[in-house]
Motif scaffolding. Structure first.
Motif, PDB file in Angstrom:
ATOM      1  N   LYS A 109      -1.496  -0.197  -3.572  1.00 46.46           N
ATOM      2  CA  LYS A 109      -2.684  -1.046  -3.519  1.00 46.46           C
ATOM      3  C   LYS A 109      -2.704  -1.798  -2.192  1.00 46.46           C
ATOM      4  N   THR A 115      -8.721  -9.752  -2.534  1.00 44.81           N
ATOM      5  CA  THR A 115      -9.434  -8.613  -3.107  1.00 44.81           C
ATOM      6  C   THR A 115      -8.729  -7.332  -2.683  1.00 44.81           C
ATOM      7  N   ASP A 134       0.819  -1.212   0.000  1.00 42.11           N
ATOM      8  CA  ASP A 134       0.000   0.000   0.000  1.00 42.11           C
ATOM      9  C   ASP A 134       0.852   1.261   0.000  1.00 42.11           C
ATOM     10  N   SER A 177      -8.334  -2.978  -2.625  1.00 42.90           N
ATOM     11  CA  SER A 177      -9.222  -1.893  -2.216  1.00 42.90           C
ATOM     12  C   SER A 177     -10.068  -1.370  -3.366  1.00 42.90           C
ATOM     13  N   ASP A 178      -9.657  -1.606  -4.629  1.00 47.95           N
ATOM     14  CA  ASP A 178     -10.450  -1.185  -5.780  1.00 47.95           C
ATOM     15  C   ASP A 178     -11.295  -2.329  -6.334  1.00 47.95           C
ATOM     16  N   ASN A 179     -11.479  -3.383  -5.514  1.00 54.21           N
ATOM     17  CA  ASN A 179     -12.299  -4.553  -5.860  1.00 54.21           C
ATOM     18  C   ASN A 179     -11.653  -5.462  -6.914  1.00 54.21           C
ATOM     19  N   THR A 180     -10.412  -5.231  -7.245  1.00 58.45           N
ATOM     20  CA  THR A 180      -9.704  -6.148  -8.136  1.00 58.45           C
ATOM     21  C   THR A 180      -9.411  -7.450  -7.400  1.00 58.45           C
TER      22      THR A 180
END
Length: 613
Positions: free
Chosen positions: A242, A255, A175, A257-260
């Protein structure tokens, strides 16, 4: 709905005209034959006798042909419209863009608002600008080796995986915006650099004079995440900025934080931890919070460096490794400026939770000589339990680390209730295909029991072991990691095992010489990060030395130049601190590994050659 409506508008007139034509033809037949057609009941028109329904069949044939023709006409019309629309769009896109003269821009002071000013003689022509669609960042949908966290443990694991599996494809997710880097220089060497651009370059000179970067490898070492699945011989990719927010252990996927979603075969959790804060600071409000630094990352170093140049006083709360190192570093800077540094801690002395009380008091006195214990009016007031009030411009809270275990809930992983962190076995496994390393791992040490360690060398050792086990090594944790702390270039120590001031200790000291400093030690070994040089010494069995005992060193009160401190549990050495004694860590490691009782630790101390000049 729009297409059906338009289609009906086209077909309805055709259907009505066909019905009218059929009726007119029927009337013409009656008049020409001068007789009336027999009335046939409507319900039996389709089943009349041969010859009586021929006109009805003709009627249905005409209506059907009309419908088919109308449908084909509508299809050709709609298709043609689409083709003409696409040709129009392509023609517009191929036009050269009009260049609009650049207009002066005025910024409102204090606001993030921009106003474009146009002159009256030259009216602005607003052309429809083409805004290119943002290119989505492509992530690999699958990673055979997925490493969560971008710190030392993850990098050590990636290097270990690639060493055992040269074609491995490793994906590191962090992150932070930075590539993997080492954290110790953030509180040590970077502060002693004379380069004014060190905040930007993040390069520093080690005590031995050699320069290096805090980053383990340059960007060219890594492959891009987009190419990880394509490169022929695999590689290591880093996905920065990320955060993994959910783990599906059964589905072997995570998963972001952007739902990837990214699936994996084997996963390492090396999320490290976050700095603890004090409740009194959290409750004090926004004004105090924004004047408080929780030191951990590169951005924290940059922010504190700026604060130290712009303010008059900084108060460091905490007497542990980080707090003491920052106090020494900022204290050095205060010698060349008006900065005043205050360090406060609840223990009786500096490093009170680690060092024996006598050595803690000596360290505290040495730091006080460096003009660190001073008070001055500031903007933040800190009220102590004894009634004193400390006023300062800025506060640094260095009161420990909280392991990052947010993924435990979604992954169903166990968190140790005593030490914190993910609970793993001696092989650092939390599940059959999930490992944990670094600060976040609460592991079983086959020699010292269950532990959780927060040091650089432990991150290296545990990350390397986890990487080996992810490739099938199945090794237990037995290699005792060391840690070190430097209170400037002249005082430093290395430690291994359990070093807790609540345990019984035995210290053996000698007079220090000019070579007994961190600076001299790194100049001799040629390295600056001592976890890299710890294996240079040669371990030997802890028996009495056969060389003649040197003459006794005259005792000097409160002079702990160099020495060895043994920490005991049930009369067995479980921890050792080498005080200004360097490159002897393999000897200390062997003593702890043997786990034997020693009748005279003064004899064991001779193995460290502390009496040599």
């Amino acid at each position: 709905m729009w297409t059906c409506k338009n289609l009906w508008k086209k077909l309805a007139p055709l259907a009505r005209s066909s019905s009218t034509l059929c009726r007119q033809n029927a009337r013409g037949v009656v008049l020409n034959n001068e007789r009336r057609l027999p009335l046939v009941p409507q319900a039996h028109m389709s089943s009349g006798t041969p010859g009586s329904g021929g006109d009805n069949n003709l009627y249905y044939l005409l209506v059907g042909a009309t419908c088919v023709g109308g449908g084909f006409y509508a299809y050709r019309t709609i298709k043609g419209d689409k083709e003409r629309y696409q040709e129009r769009i392509n023609e517009i896109a191929s036009r050269p863009n009009k260049v609009v003269p650049e207009q002066p821009i005025t910024e409102a002071p204090g606001e993030n608002v921009r106003f474009i000013t146009h002159t009256a003689a030259e009216p602005a022509t607003v052309a429809p600008a083409e805004v290119p669609a943002p290119t989505p960042v492509e992530f690999p949908s699958h990673a055979p080796y997925l490493l969560i966290g971008g710190g030392t443990a993850s990098f050590a694991a990636a290097r270990s995986i690639r060493a055992r599996d040269p074609g491995a494809r490793v994906l590191i997710i962090t992150d932070e915006p930075d590539l993997p880097y080492m954290r110790p220089p953030l509180s040590k060497e970077l502060w002693f650099s004379d380069d004014p651009s060190v905040v930007d370059t993040l390069r520093f000179k080690q005590w031995n004079g050699k320069e290096r970067s805090i980053y383990f490898q340059p960007p060219s070492f890594y492959v891009s995440p987009q190419d990880l699945e394509k490169v022929e011989n695999g590689g290591v990719a880093v996905l920065t900025g990320k955060k993994v927010v959910h783990m599906d252990v059964r589905g072997n996927k995570v998963t972001l934080s952007d739902n990837t979603e990214i699936s994996y075969d084997k996963c390492l959790i090396a999320t490290g931890g976050v700095p603890r804060n004090l409740q009194v600071i959290e409750r004090a409000g926004e004004e105090v919070t924004k004047r408080t630094t929780l030191f951990r990352k590169v951005e924290d170093f940059k922010a504190l460096d700026k604060v130290s140049r712009d303010t008059k006083s900084i108060t460091i709360i905490g007497g542990g490794f980080l707090g003491s190192e920052l106090a020494c570093a900022l204290g050095r800077r205060s010698a060349d400026s008006d900065l005043e540094v205050i360090q406060m801690f609840p223990e009786k002395g500096n490093m009170g939770k680690v060092l024996p009380e006598y050595l803690s008091n000596w360290t505290t006195a040495k730091m006080a000589i460096a003009n660190l214990a001073c008070y001055k009016d500031g903007k933040v007031e800190i009220k102590l339990k004894d009634g004193r009030v400390v006023k300062t411009d800025h506060v640094v809270a260095a009161v420990g680390l909280e392991p990052s275990v947010e993924l435990a809930k979604s992954a169903g992983l166990e968190v140790d209730s005593d030490f914190g962190g993910f609970r793993v076995n001696a092989e650092l496994q939390a599940r059959s295909n999930i490992w944990v390393a670094g600060d976040a791992a609460c592991f079983y040490d086959i020699r010292l029991g269950r532990r959780r360690v927060e040091h650089h060398d432990h991150a290296v050792v545990s990350g390397r072991l986890a990487g080996e086990n992810m490739t099938g090594a199945n090794k237990p944790y037995w290699h005792q990691s060391m840690f070190w702390s430097d209170l400037g270039p002249d005082v430093g120590y290395e430690a291994i095992g359990i070093v807790d001031s609540s345990l019984p200790t035995v210290g053996v000291f000698a007079k220090a010489t000019a070579k007994d400093t961190p600076k001299a030690a790194t100049e001799k070994s040629g390295t600056g990060i001592r976890s890299e040089s710890e294996t240079e010494g040669t371990a030997s069995s802890p028996v009495a030395s056969s060389t003649p005992e040197p003459p006794p060193v005259p005792e000097q009160k409160d002079n702990y130049g160099k020495g060895v401190i043994f920490y005991l549990r049930d009369k067995v050495v479980v921890g050792i601190i080498l005080w200004n004694v360097f490159n002897r860590m393999p000897v200390a490691r062997k003593i702890i590994k043997d786990g034997e009782e020693h009748a005279d630790l003064n004899e064991v101390a001779k193995l460290f050659n502390i009496h040599e000049d």
